[in-house]
Design a protein around this motif. Sequence first.
Motif, PDB file in Angstrom:
ATOM      1  N   GLY A  62       3.561  55.490   8.262  1.00  0.00           N
ATOM      2  CA  GLY A  62       4.017  55.966   9.558  1.00  0.00           C
ATOM      3  C   GLY A  62       5.494  56.294   9.481  1.00  0.00           C
ATOM      4  N   ASP A  63       6.161  56.332  10.647  1.00  0.00           N
ATOM      5  CA  ASP A  63       7.597  56.594  10.587  1.00  0.00           C
ATOM      6  C   ASP A  63       8.335  55.328  10.154  1.00  0.00           C
ATOM      7  N   VAL A  64       9.585  55.493   9.775  1.00  0.00           N
ATOM      8  CA  VAL A  64      10.346  54.406   9.146  1.00  0.00           C
ATOM      9  C   VAL A  64      10.434  53.168  10.034  1.00  0.00           C
ATOM     10  N   ALA A  65      10.812  53.343  11.279  1.00  0.00           N
ATOM     11  CA  ALA A  65      10.975  52.190  12.174  1.00  0.00           C
ATOM     12  C   ALA A  65       9.645  51.482  12.425  1.00  0.00           C
ATOM     13  N   ALA A  66       8.592  52.260  12.596  1.00  0.00           N
ATOM     14  CA  ALA A  66       7.277  51.664  12.857  1.00  0.00           C
ATOM     15  C   ALA A  66       6.776  50.875  11.658  1.00  0.00           C
ATOM     16  N   VAL A  67       6.914  51.432  10.465  1.00  0.00           N
ATOM     17  CA  VAL A  67       6.455  50.735   9.259  1.00  0.00           C
ATOM     18  C   VAL A  67       7.270  49.468   9.040  1.00  0.00           C
ATOM     19  N   THR A  68       8.565  49.548   9.256  1.00  0.00           N
ATOM     20  CA  THR A  68       9.411  48.362   9.095  1.00  0.00           C
ATOM     21  C   THR A  68       8.985  47.258  10.061  1.00  0.00           C
ATOM     22  N   ALA A  69       8.764  47.617  11.325  1.00  0.00           N
ATOM     23  CA  ALA A  69       8.329  46.625  12.317  1.00  0.00           C
ATOM     24  C   ALA A  69       6.956  46.068  11.970  1.00  0.00           C
ATOM     25  N   ALA A  70       6.046  46.932  11.531  1.00  0.00           N
ATOM     26  CA  ALA A  70       4.692  46.501  11.189  1.00  0.00           C
ATOM     27  C   ALA A  70       4.696  45.540  10.004  1.00  0.00           C
ATOM     28  N   ILE A  71       5.451  45.866   8.984  1.00  0.00           N
ATOM     29  CA  ILE A  71       5.509  45.017   7.791  1.00  0.00           C
ATOM     30  C   ILE A  71       6.148  43.668   8.122  1.00  0.00           C
ATOM     31  N   GLU A  72       7.179  43.680   8.950  1.00  0.00           N
ATOM     32  CA  GLU A  72       7.794  42.414   9.354  1.00  0.00           C
ATOM     33  C   GLU A  72       6.801  41.535  10.120  1.00  0.00           C
ATOM     34  N   ALA A  73       6.049  42.133  11.031  1.00  0.00           N
ATOM     35  CA  ALA A  73       5.068  41.367  11.807  1.00  0.00           C
ATOM     36  C   ALA A  73       3.943  40.841  10.914  1.00  0.00           C
ATOM     37  N   GLY A  74       3.438  41.684  10.020  1.00  0.00           N
ATOM     38  CA  GLY A  74       2.379  41.263   9.109  1.00  0.00           C
ATOM     39  C   GLY A  74       2.839  40.187   8.151  1.00  0.00           C
ATOM     40  N   THR A  75       4.051  40.324   7.672  1.00  0.00           N
ATOM     41  CA  THR A  75       4.632  39.329   6.765  1.00  0.00           C
ATOM     42  C   THR A  75       4.772  37.980   7.461  1.00  0.00           C
ATOM     43  N   HIS A  76       5.247  38.012   8.693  1.00  0.00           N
ATOM     44  CA  HIS A  76       5.408  36.768   9.459  1.00  0.00           C
ATOM     45  C   HIS A  76       4.058  36.061   9.640  1.00  0.00           C
ATOM     46  N   SER A  77       3.035  36.835   9.969  1.00  0.00           N
ATOM     47  CA  SER A  77       1.693  36.258  10.155  1.00  0.00           C
ATOM     48  C   SER A  77       1.148  35.658   8.862  1.00  0.00           C
TER      49      SER A  77
END
Length: 103
Positions: A47-62
């Motif tokens: 996806g776009d840069v900000a969305a991928v960064t937010a998604a990866i951070e959320a997935g990593t946290h989980s």
Amino acid sequence: MNSYGYIETFGYVTSIVAADAALKAANVTLKNCYFVEGGIVTIEVMGDVAAVTAAIEAGTHSAKKLGNFLSSNVIARVDNETKKILIIKSKKKKKVSEAEDTS
């Protein structure tokens, strides 16, 4: 495809939880889920840069909450040559899975 990110986990359940969190956190597309030997599972989002960064951070946290997180990374603004590798890799995986369905 502006950006690419992945999360590696140990175990299928953790990868599902990480993917779910990533997809709910931002407007990204789940591109692949790879099952590596030894129980390692990798999910890929684009996806776009900000969305991928937010998604990866959320997935990593989980994944870290479950204790089975291995690694993650975001490649912002993927180069055209790298896109070729990612697209070819995806097409090969689809062909393999299509061959399995016809058997």
